[in-house]
Design a protein around this motif. Structure first.
Motif, short mmCIF file in Angstrom:
data_model
loop_
_atom_site.label_atom_id
_atom_site.label_comp_id
_atom_site.label_asym_id
_atom_site.label_seq_id
_atom_site.Cartn_x
_atom_site.Cartn_y
_atom_site.Cartn_z
N HIS A 1 0.88 -1.16 0.00
CA HIS A 1 0.00 0.00 0.00
C HIS A 1 0.92 1.22 0.00
N VAL A 2 0.84 2.03 -1.03
CA VAL A 2 1.76 3.16 -1.17
C VAL A 2 1.25 4.37 -0.41
N ASP A 3 0.05 4.86 -0.75
CA ASP A 3 -0.49 6.04 -0.09
C ASP A 3 -1.90 6.31 -0.63
N ILE A 4 -2.59 7.20 0.03
CA ILE A 4 -3.88 7.67 -0.47
C ILE A 4 -3.60 8.70 -1.56
N VAL A 5 -4.35 8.62 -2.66
CA VAL A 5 -4.22 9.59 -3.74
C VAL A 5 -5.56 10.27 -3.95
N SER A 6 -5.50 11.52 -4.39
CA SER A 6 -6.74 12.22 -4.69
C SER A 6 -6.51 13.19 -5.83
#
Length: 113
Positions: free
Chosen positions: A21-26
């Motif tokens: 899991h890398v990161d949340i993106v938006s």
């Protein structure tokens, strides 16, 4: 490279395993709807039927936001974004109308299972 990033609203990709899991993106996109489109949309609302210009604006906003999401994930080294959520809103006032779209998801690295 970003075109190779797989996008899904699901929490997993069939046939793949999440290895990181890398990161949340938006991605946030705001589109202006001009006065004539708004006026014709009002007529269409009154008389019934589908409003092509509004449908096109929604489609264009979705495509732009997902492209930005894909690019952001690729820059982080991810090859997929899972759990994508699209939230649409309309902002209006002062005779102007804007379409606001936010796309969020989790950037991940996946490998074929």
């Amino acid at each position: 490279m970003s075109q190779q990033v797989v996008l899904t609203t699901s929490s997993h990709l069939e046939g793949y395993r999440v290895i990181e899991h890398v990161d949340i993106v938006s991605s946030e996109c705001v589109f202006g709807m001009n006065v004539l489109k708004d006026m014709f949309a009002g007529f269409r609302d009154f008389f019934g039927g589908r409003n092509k210009s509004s449908q096109n604006a929604l489609r264009d906003a979705r495509i732009a936001c997902l492209d930005e999401l894909r690019t952001e994930a690729a820059q982080m080294g991810a090859n997929a974004v899972i759990g994508i959520d699209l939230d649409y809103s309309e902002i209006s006032g002062g005779g102007k109308s804007m379409l606001f779209l936010v796309a969020t998801g989790t950037a991940v690295k996946v490998r074929r299972a």
